[in-house]
Design a protein around this motif. Structure first.
Motif, short mmCIF file in Angstrom:
data_model
loop_
_atom_site.label_atom_id
_atom_site.label_comp_id
_atom_site.label_asym_id
_atom_site.label_seq_id
_atom_site.Cartn_x
_atom_site.Cartn_y
_atom_site.Cartn_z
N UNK A 1 0.81 -1.22 0.00
CA UNK A 1 0.00 0.00 0.00
C UNK A 1 0.85 1.27 0.00
N UNK A 2 2.10 1.16 0.41
CA UNK A 2 2.95 2.33 0.60
C UNK A 2 3.01 3.25 -0.63
N UNK A 3 3.23 2.74 -1.84
CA UNK A 3 3.33 3.66 -2.99
C UNK A 3 2.04 4.44 -3.28
N UNK B 1 -4.74 3.97 6.39
CA UNK B 1 -4.63 2.51 6.27
C UNK B 1 -3.17 2.07 6.31
N UNK B 2 -2.33 2.75 5.54
CA UNK B 2 -0.92 2.35 5.44
C UNK B 2 -0.19 2.52 6.76
N UNK B 3 -0.37 3.66 7.43
CA UNK B 3 0.32 3.91 8.69
C UNK B 3 -0.11 2.89 9.74
N UNK B 4 -1.42 2.67 9.86
CA UNK B 4 -1.90 1.73 10.86
C UNK B 4 -1.44 0.31 10.57
N UNK C 1 -2.51 -10.27 1.95
CA UNK C 1 -1.92 -8.94 1.88
C UNK C 1 -2.23 -8.22 0.58
N UNK C 2 -2.05 -8.93 -0.54
CA UNK C 2 -2.19 -8.28 -1.85
C UNK C 2 -3.64 -8.26 -2.32
N UNK C 3 -4.27 -9.43 -2.35
CA UNK C 3 -5.63 -9.51 -2.90
C UNK C 3 -6.69 -9.00 -1.92
N UNK D 1 -4.60 -4.88 -0.16
CA UNK D 1 -4.20 -3.80 -1.07
C UNK D 1 -5.17 -3.64 -2.24
N UNK D 2 -5.48 -4.73 -2.92
CA UNK D 2 -6.36 -4.65 -4.08
C UNK D 2 -7.77 -4.21 -3.69
N UNK D 3 -8.31 -4.82 -2.65
CA UNK D 3 -9.68 -4.49 -2.27
C UNK D 3 -9.83 -3.05 -1.82
N UNK D 4 -8.81 -2.51 -1.14
CA UNK D 4 -8.93 -1.11 -0.72
C UNK D 4 -8.80 -0.15 -1.88
N UNK D 5 -7.99 -0.47 -2.88
CA UNK D 5 -7.94 0.37 -4.07
C UNK D 5 -9.29 0.33 -4.79
N UNK D 6 -9.90 -0.85 -4.88
CA UNK D 6 -11.22 -0.95 -5.48
C UNK D 6 -12.26 -0.21 -4.66
#
Length: 329
Positions: free
Chosen positions: A54-56, A190-193, A228-230, A233-238
């Motif tokens: 999520x960092x980038x 989200x990223x910091x926590x 972590x990824x699916x 990261x992916x779900x939060x971008x969606x």
């Protein structure tokens, strides 16, 4: 879903389905990963990888926040991620994944109650209570026969209690985000926590699980990567993409749907018990989800910037991290 051109409607529908299916699958994947890794080590590794992915997208390196805000973010992260996810992963050693999803679905009720106590402008409207009640009744109905016939051992009871404590903790964190951290971009929050909590979880693992074997098998690594990824990261971008395009009430019913997915996957993939109450429970859950789409007041059509985990929506999923509906395990 709102009226949009055909292609846009298709993208909205696919993104929406992806969110609740991926979140609903997390319970079964956690159960699989726990066969190889101790719970705190598993949770910490999952959150560390999720935070790095999520960092980038978070804007963390460009953020200009005061010391108090940084402290609040990390403090809320303890309630939002470190404590509840540690408890959830520990609890899933002792109870079925469908039970975990069932108990976690009481998030809706706790969020409404905690929100009413800490945010005086959040009334417990009849529509909110009825919607949550229908959803929770359906989820209970899904597992009624299983619950009815189970002898509660000490570990099973401990697993249930730990899951409920985790649920209350996430509900409290969501309300605190709404009250004190609403000005922080959700992606940054989200990223910091996630990163700060991963450090705490791994430290707790080093302190309490050093004697426990951990097998970094392909199954364990795939479980961590998937979560972590699916499922993060992916779900939060969606989710962030959806927030600007669909009503919050639609986002708020995702937790009901992902709980249904969790129970079905527990049955299909893990051999957890299926019974005749499945159809009744599914019907009640979908009825609650449909009812939640009817706003009780003009405020229900809040702007996309309103945190979807705030008590204005009646979610029980999620998920919840930061100010999303909630993230599931």
């Amino acid at each position: 879903m709102p009226s949009t051109p055909g292609a846009s409607r298709t993208r909205l529908l696919l993104a929406y389905i992806a969110c609740f299916v991926l979140w609903g699958s997390t319970w079964a994947v956690v159960k699989v990963g726990l066969q190889d890794l101790p719970p705190l080590r598993f949770a910490g590794a999952r959150m560390m990888l999720a935070g790095l992915v999520l960092l980038p997208f978070s804007g963390l390196l460009r953020a200009r926040l005061g010391a108090r805000t940084w402290g609040l973010l990390m403090g809320v992260g303890v309630l939002q991620i470190a404590l509840p996810y540690g408890l959830l992963f520990i609890a899933q050693q002792w109870i079925p994944s469908s039970w975990s999803a069932l108990l976690f679905s009481t998030y809706a009720v706790w969020l409404l109650l905690v929100g009413r106590l800490l945010l005086p402008d959040q009334p417990l409207t009849p529509l909110k209570l009825l919607s949550a009640g229908l959803g929770l009744s359906g989820i209970v109905a899904l597992q009624y026969e299983h619950l009815h016939g189970l002898g509660l051992t000490g570990l099973v009871l401990a697993g249930c209690v730990l899951t409920l404590v985790a649920t209350v903790s996430i509900s409290l964190a969501n309300v605190l985000v709404r009250r004190s951290l609403a000005h922080v971009p959700t992606g940054l929050s989200v990223c910091v926590q996630t990163l700060s909590s991963s450090v705490l979880l791994l430290a707790a693992s080093a302190a309490f699980e050093s004697h426990l074997p951990g097998h970094w098998t392909p199954r364990a690594l795939l479980s961590i990567a998937y979560l972590a990824v699916c499922a993060t990261a992916l779900t939060y971008q969606l989710l962030f993409w959806l927030l600007a395009r669909v009503p919050l009430a639609v986002v708020g019913v995702m937790p009901l749907l992902d709980t249904l997915v969790a129970v079905l996957l527990g049955v299909a993939l893990l051999g957890e018990r299926v019974d005749s109450s499945l159809l009744l429970g599914g019907a009640l859950i979908l009825s609650g989800a449909a009812l939640a789409n009817f706003p009780s007041s003009p405020r229900a059509q809040a702007s996309p910037e309103t945190p979807p985990g705030a008590p204005e929506v009646a979610p029980p999923g999620g998920e919840p991290l930061a100010s999303a509906p909630r993230q599931v395990a």
